[in-house]
Design a protein around this motif. Structure first.
Motif, PDB file in Angstrom:
ATOM      1  N   LEU A 144      89.699  52.737  91.805  1.00  0.00           N
ATOM      2  CA  LEU A 144      90.237  51.160  92.003  1.00  0.00           C
ATOM      3  C   LEU A 144      89.769  50.465  93.038  1.00  0.00           C
ATOM      4  CD1 LEU A 144      93.997  52.334  91.469  1.00  0.00           C
ATOM      5  CD2 LEU A 144      92.598  51.312  89.879  1.00  0.00           C
ATOM      6  N   LEU A 145      89.230  51.154  94.182  1.00  0.00           N
ATOM      7  CA  LEU A 145      88.782  50.413  95.360  1.00  0.00           C
ATOM      8  C   LEU A 145      87.149  49.736  94.689  1.00  0.00           C
ATOM      9  CD1 LEU A 145      88.969  52.278  98.677  1.00  0.00           C
ATOM     10  CD2 LEU A 145      89.812  50.017  97.991  1.00  0.00           C
ATOM     11  N   LEU A 146      86.528  50.568  93.785  1.00  0.00           N
ATOM     12  CA  LEU A 146      85.208  50.174  93.312  1.00  0.00           C
ATOM     13  C   LEU A 146      85.467  48.904  92.395  1.00  0.00           C
ATOM     14  CD1 LEU A 146      83.730  53.848  92.939  1.00  0.00           C
ATOM     15  CD2 LEU A 146      83.082  52.152  94.592  1.00  0.00           C
ATOM     16  N   VAL A 147      86.488  49.066  91.432  1.00  0.00           N
ATOM     17  CA  VAL A 147      86.548  48.032  90.641  1.00  0.00           C
ATOM     18  C   VAL A 147      87.166  46.705  90.845  1.00  0.00           C
ATOM     19  CG1 VAL A 147      87.610  47.518  88.456  1.00  0.00           C
ATOM     20  CG2 VAL A 147      86.756  49.785  88.887  1.00  0.00           C
ATOM     21  N   PHE A 148      88.292  46.855  92.055  1.00  0.00           N
ATOM     22  CA  PHE A 148      89.039  45.753  92.499  1.00  0.00           C
ATOM     23  C   PHE A 148      88.823  45.258  93.851  1.00  0.00           C
ATOM     24  CE2 PHE A 148      91.394  47.429  88.887  1.00  0.00           C
ATOM     25  CZ  PHE A 148      91.423  46.444  87.835  1.00  0.00           C
ATOM     26  N   SER A 149      88.033  45.869  94.618  1.00  0.00           N
ATOM     27  CA  SER A 149      87.636  45.625  96.131  1.00  0.00           C
ATOM     28  C   SER A 149      87.415  44.256  96.216  1.00  0.00           C
ATOM     29  CB  SER A 149      86.943  46.521  96.645  1.00  0.00           C
ATOM     30  OG  SER A 149      86.512  46.055  98.226  1.00  0.00           O
ATOM     31  N   GLY A 150      88.034  43.386  97.092  1.00  0.00           N
ATOM     32  CA  GLY A 150      87.555  41.881  97.188  1.00  0.00           C
ATOM     33  C   GLY A 150      86.285  41.703  97.529  1.00  0.00           C
ATOM     34  N   ARG A 151      85.527  42.735  98.271  1.00  0.00           N
ATOM     35  CA  ARG A 151      84.171  42.320  98.828  1.00  0.00           C
ATOM     36  C   ARG A 151      83.093  43.064  97.714  1.00  0.00           C
ATOM     37  NH1 ARG A 151      84.761  43.929 104.836  1.00  0.00           N
ATOM     38  NH2 ARG A 151      85.747  45.574 103.635  1.00  0.00           N
ATOM     39  N   PRO A 161      85.929  39.988  93.677  1.00  0.00           N
ATOM     40  CA  PRO A 161      85.744  38.618  94.349  1.00  0.00           C
ATOM     41  C   PRO A 161      86.459  37.553  93.292  1.00  0.00           C
ATOM     42  CG  PRO A 161      83.826  40.035  94.232  1.00  0.00           C
ATOM     43  CD  PRO A 161      84.554  40.874  93.620  1.00  0.00           C
ATOM     44  N   SER A 162      86.032  37.830  92.008  1.00  0.00           N
ATOM     45  CA  SER A 162      86.775  36.841  91.052  1.00  0.00           C
ATOM     46  C   SER A 162      88.271  36.628  91.101  1.00  0.00           C
ATOM     47  CB  SER A 162      86.132  36.962  89.491  1.00  0.00           C
ATOM     48  OG  SER A 162      84.623  37.194  89.324  1.00  0.00           O
ATOM     49  N   VAL A 209      94.363  42.545  95.026  1.00  0.00           N
ATOM     50  CA  VAL A 209      94.972  43.721  94.245  1.00  0.00           C
ATOM     51  C   VAL A 209      95.003  45.011  95.305  1.00  0.00           C
ATOM     52  CG1 VAL A 209      94.351  45.465  92.519  1.00  0.00           C
ATOM     53  CG2 VAL A 209      94.250  42.954  92.071  1.00  0.00           C
ATOM     54  N   ILE A 210      93.740  45.105  95.861  1.00  0.00           N
ATOM     55  CA  ILE A 210      93.728  46.162  96.783  1.00  0.00           C
ATOM     56  C   ILE A 210      94.380  45.777  98.105  1.00  0.00           C
ATOM     57  CG2 ILE A 210      92.035  47.456  98.083  1.00  0.00           C
ATOM     58  CD1 ILE A 210      92.128  47.922  95.207  1.00  0.00           C
ATOM     59  N   VAL A 240      94.374  52.752  98.329  1.00  0.00           N
ATOM     60  CA  VAL A 240      94.387  51.434  97.891  1.00  0.00           C
ATOM     61  C   VAL A 240      95.388  50.529  98.882  1.00  0.00           C
ATOM     62  CG1 VAL A 240      94.070  51.961  95.646  1.00  0.00           C
ATOM     63  CG2 VAL A 240      96.165  51.675  96.144  1.00  0.00           C
ATOM     64  N   SER A 241      96.163  51.126  99.316  1.00  0.00           N
ATOM     65  CA  SER A 241      97.297  50.346 100.199  1.00  0.00           C
ATOM     66  C   SER A 241      96.718  49.887 101.492  1.00  0.00           C
ATOM     67  CB  SER A 241      98.429  50.996 100.483  1.00  0.00           C
ATOM     68  OG  SER A 241      98.430  52.132 101.241  1.00  0.00           O
ATOM     69  N   GLY A 242      95.773  50.804 102.244  1.00  0.00           N
ATOM     70  CA  GLY A 242      95.567  50.422 103.585  1.00  0.00           C
ATOM     71  C   GLY A 242      96.470  50.889 104.667  1.00  0.00           C
TER      72      GLY A 242
END
Length: 270
Positions: free
Chosen positions: A111-118, A124-125, A133-134, A215-217
């Protein structure tokens, strides 16, 4: 059918009960013992700790959303697998069992690889659109949905296969539309499978740790769930609080299973 003697039957029962006792009942009971070994102050104290209360509220919110989403898609996928033939049906059935074989940590990383902001494919989108999300509740709900997805489907599919579709076809021949057929014929026939699947999904969602942690941090007071706060308190030598939160999660899950077992009609049990 192979007949076995009475001593062998009792030996097999003893082995089965002993296995379950030492693997499940004994460890869980030790959590309860440690929770109340110094009284009830530690247990009731978790309800006055703002961080613990926030973690419990977040856990409940994530679990409820995950159960609702899995309920809708789980029943839909079950009907698709049982009532229809289509290319890729076996592949879909195999993919449903994937969460049972893949480590939750791997799910969180994916999920990080797909939805990570950076660095994510869609991150990014999504963030440009004002969503996150992440390291926020949507990612935690997605991770929880993934790990609990098979539980409802694997309860409903066998029941749908067993009851067949004769009554549904009869209802349609009498003029019932799809919605009426589902609500009046299909759903009453599978209601206990759905209820039991929902209970299992809820219990699994409440106890999810690995995927949610990734995914929560694990941000205290914001994205820290009950399972994460158990780890944090235990590592910070607050064992009494850690045992108390763990006991509460176990108690809720066990209570749900007991209630369903008592409410379920005997003729529905198989």
């Amino acid at each position: 059918m192979v007949e076995v003697s009475t001593p062998v039957r009792w030996l097999l029962r003893l082995i089965a009960v002993g296995y379950v006792f030492f693997l499940v009942a004994w460890p869980v009971s030790l959590v309860a013992v440690r929770t109340f070994e110094d009284g009830t102050d530690a247990f009731f104290g978790i309800f006055t700790d703002p961080h613990t209360v926030a973690a419990l509220q977040l856990t409940l919110m994530v679990a409820v959303w995950a159960v609702v989403i899995n309920l809708v898609f789980g029943v839909t996928i079950s009907l698709l697998l049982v009532r229809y033939e289509f290319p890729g049906k076996r592949v879909l059935s195999a993919l449903i069992d994937l969460p049972l074989s893949v480590s939750p940590v791997v799910v969180g990383l994916a999920l990080l690889l797909v939805f990570s902001g950076r660095t994510g494919w869609f991150g990014p989108s999504i963030e440009d659109a004002g969503w996150k999300v992440i390291y926020d509740s949507p990612g935690m709900i997605m991770a929880t949905c993934f790990v609990a997805l098979p539980l409802i489907i694997r309860e409903v599919v066998p029941v749908l296969s067993e009851i067949g579709d004769d009554q549904e076809q009869a209802a349609r021949s009498l003029g019932a539309n799809g919605r009426q057929t589902f609500l009046r014929i299909t759903l009453p026939s599978i209601k206990w499978a759905v209820i039991y699947g929902v209970v299992l999904s809820l219990a699994r969602s409440l106890g999810e740790f690995g995927a949610v942690k990734v995914v929560s941090g694990n941000i205290t007071g914001r994205t820290q769930t009950a399972t994460l706060i158990v780890e944090a308190k235990y590592q910070n030598f607050q064992q009494a609080s850690a045992y108390s939160v763990a006991f509460l999660l176990a108690f809720i899950s066990i209570a749900c299973l007991i209630v369903v077992a008592f409410l379920r009609p005997k003729h529905e049990e198989a």
